[in-house]
Design a protein around this motif. Sequence first.
Motif, PDB file in Angstrom:
ATOM      1  N   ARG A   1      48.804  52.696  36.007  1.00  0.00           N
ATOM      2  CA  ARG A   1      48.672  53.890  36.844  1.00  0.00           C
ATOM      3  C   ARG A   1      48.110  53.518  38.211  1.00  0.00           C
ATOM      4  N   GLU A   2      47.118  52.644  38.204  1.00  0.00           N
ATOM      5  CA  GLU A   2      46.527  52.204  39.479  1.00  0.00           C
ATOM      6  C   GLU A   2      47.564  51.507  40.347  1.00  0.00           C
ATOM      7  N   ARG A   3      48.365  50.627  39.751  1.00  0.00           N
ATOM      8  CA  ARG A   3      49.382  49.903  40.523  1.00  0.00           C
ATOM      9  C   ARG A   3      50.429  50.856  41.091  1.00  0.00           C
ATOM     10  N   VAL A   4      50.900  51.789  40.273  1.00  0.00           N
ATOM     11  CA  VAL A   4      51.917  52.722  40.746  1.00  0.00           C
ATOM     12  C   VAL A   4      51.329  53.643  41.817  1.00  0.00           C
ATOM     13  N   MET A   5      50.121  54.146  41.602  1.00  0.00           N
ATOM     14  CA  MET A   5      49.509  55.028  42.587  1.00  0.00           C
ATOM     15  C   MET A   5      49.280  54.278  43.897  1.00  0.00           C
ATOM     16  N   ASP A   6      48.775  53.060  43.829  1.00  0.00           N
ATOM     17  CA  ASP A   6      48.560  52.273  45.050  1.00  0.00           C
ATOM     18  C   ASP A   6      49.870  52.056  45.804  1.00  0.00           C
ATOM     19  N   ALA A   7      50.938  51.714  45.072  1.00  0.00           N
ATOM     20  CA  ALA A   7      52.233  51.484  45.712  1.00  0.00           C
ATOM     21  C   ALA A   7      52.761  52.772  46.342  1.00  0.00           C
ATOM     22  N   LEU A   8      52.592  53.899  45.658  1.00  0.00           N
ATOM     23  CA  LEU A   8      53.070  55.180  46.171  1.00  0.00           C
ATOM     24  C   LEU A   8      52.287  55.601  47.411  1.00  0.00           C
ATOM     25  N   VAL A   9      50.971  55.446  47.370  1.00  0.00           N
ATOM     26  CA  VAL A   9      50.138  55.782  48.532  1.00  0.00           C
ATOM     27  C   VAL A   9      50.510  54.878  49.708  1.00  0.00           C
ATOM     28  N   ASP A  10      50.657  53.591  49.462  1.00  0.00           N
ATOM     29  CA  ASP A  10      51.029  52.659  50.539  1.00  0.00           C
ATOM     30  C   ASP A  10      52.387  53.022  51.132  1.00  0.00           C
ATOM     31  N   LEU A  11      53.368  53.307  50.275  1.00  0.00           N
ATOM     32  CA  LEU A  11      54.702  53.672  50.749  1.00  0.00           C
ATOM     33  C   LEU A  11      54.647  54.899  51.645  1.00  0.00           C
ATOM     34  N   CYS A  12      53.902  55.909  51.216  1.00  0.00           N
ATOM     35  CA  CYS A  12      53.907  57.193  51.915  1.00  0.00           C
ATOM     36  C   CYS A  12      52.950  57.245  53.100  1.00  0.00           C
ATOM     37  N   SER A  13      51.991  56.358  53.165  1.00  0.00           N
ATOM     38  CA  SER A  13      51.060  56.368  54.289  1.00  0.00           C
ATOM     39  C   SER A  13      51.438  55.323  55.342  1.00  0.00           C
ATOM     40  N   GLY A  14      52.437  54.489  55.023  1.00  0.00           N
ATOM     41  CA  GLY A  14      52.922  53.516  55.997  1.00  0.00           C
ATOM     42  C   GLY A  14      53.688  54.225  57.098  1.00  0.00           C
ATOM     43  N   GLY A  15      54.066  53.487  58.092  1.00  0.00           N
ATOM     44  CA  GLY A  15      54.732  54.081  59.242  1.00  0.00           C
ATOM     45  C   GLY A  15      56.213  54.352  59.068  1.00  0.00           C
ATOM     46  N   ASP A  16      56.827  53.841  58.010  1.00  0.00           N
ATOM     47  CA  ASP A  16      58.280  53.978  57.860  1.00  0.00           C
ATOM     48  C   ASP A  16      58.614  55.158  56.950  1.00  0.00           C
ATOM     49  N   ARG A  17      58.563  56.355  57.520  1.00  0.00           N
ATOM     50  CA  ARG A  17      58.805  57.569  56.738  1.00  0.00           C
ATOM     51  C   ARG A  17      60.247  57.646  56.259  1.00  0.00           C
ATOM     52  N   GLU A  18      61.182  57.120  57.039  1.00  0.00           N
ATOM     53  CA  GLU A  18      62.587  57.125  56.621  1.00  0.00           C
ATOM     54  C   GLU A  18      62.762  56.311  55.344  1.00  0.00           C
TER      55      GLU A  18
ATOM     56  N   ALA B   1      60.385  55.655  53.126  1.00  0.00           N
ATOM     57  CA  ALA B   1      59.695  56.375  52.057  1.00  0.00           C
ATOM     58  C   ALA B   1      60.561  57.518  51.530  1.00  0.00           C
ATOM     59  N   ARG B   2      61.186  58.267  52.434  1.00  0.00           N
ATOM     60  CA  ARG B   2      62.075  59.352  52.002  1.00  0.00           C
ATOM     61  C   ARG B   2      63.231  58.794  51.173  1.00  0.00           C
ATOM     62  N   GLY B   3      63.792  57.663  51.602  1.00  0.00           N
ATOM     63  CA  GLY B   3      64.898  57.048  50.869  1.00  0.00           C
ATOM     64  C   GLY B   3      64.500  56.611  49.477  1.00  0.00           C
ATOM     65  N   VAL B   4      63.357  55.965  49.358  1.00  0.00           N
ATOM     66  CA  VAL B   4      62.881  55.497  48.052  1.00  0.00           C
ATOM     67  C   VAL B   4      62.650  56.668  47.109  1.00  0.00           C
TER      68      VAL B   4
END
Length: 136
Positions: free
Chosen positions: A34-51, A53-56
Amino acid sequence: MLILLPPSEGKTAPRSGRPVNLDSLTRPALTPGRERVMDALVDLCSGGDRERARGVLGLGPLQDEELDRNAALRTAPAGPAAKVYTGVLYDALDLHTLTGAARARVRRSALVFSGLWGAIRVDDRIPAYRCAIGVN
C-alpha cells in the motif's frame, strides 16, 4: 460467507477527519505494498507532467481535480470506505440503515478490492482517490 465488492468509480471525499493510517487498515500484511502504490500515485499526480498522469490513470483533461486529490492522499481526511465509495452497489447496500447485527455481519464478511488499498473492510478509513486496479 465472504462478500467481495469492487470499489466504486465515484467517491465522496470526507470533509474532515484524520488522514489514512495504513497500519490500521484490514490485512496489515498489505501495508508495504500500500505504501509503495500510494507513494507512486502521489508522485505521479504531484509531478509536473499532468498529461502523463491523466494518461496513466485514464482521465480526461477536465478531470485534473482527481490528480489534485491523489497528490494530497497523505494528508487528505479519511472516512469509512462505505461512505467514501458511492454508486449503485453501495447505495443498494445502504449500510447506514442496517440494524446492529446486520451491520456487524457486513463489517465482518465484506471485503472491497481496491487498486490502491488492496483488500479493505467497509469500515476501514480511507480518503477519496482515483486509481483503477489495472493501472500500471
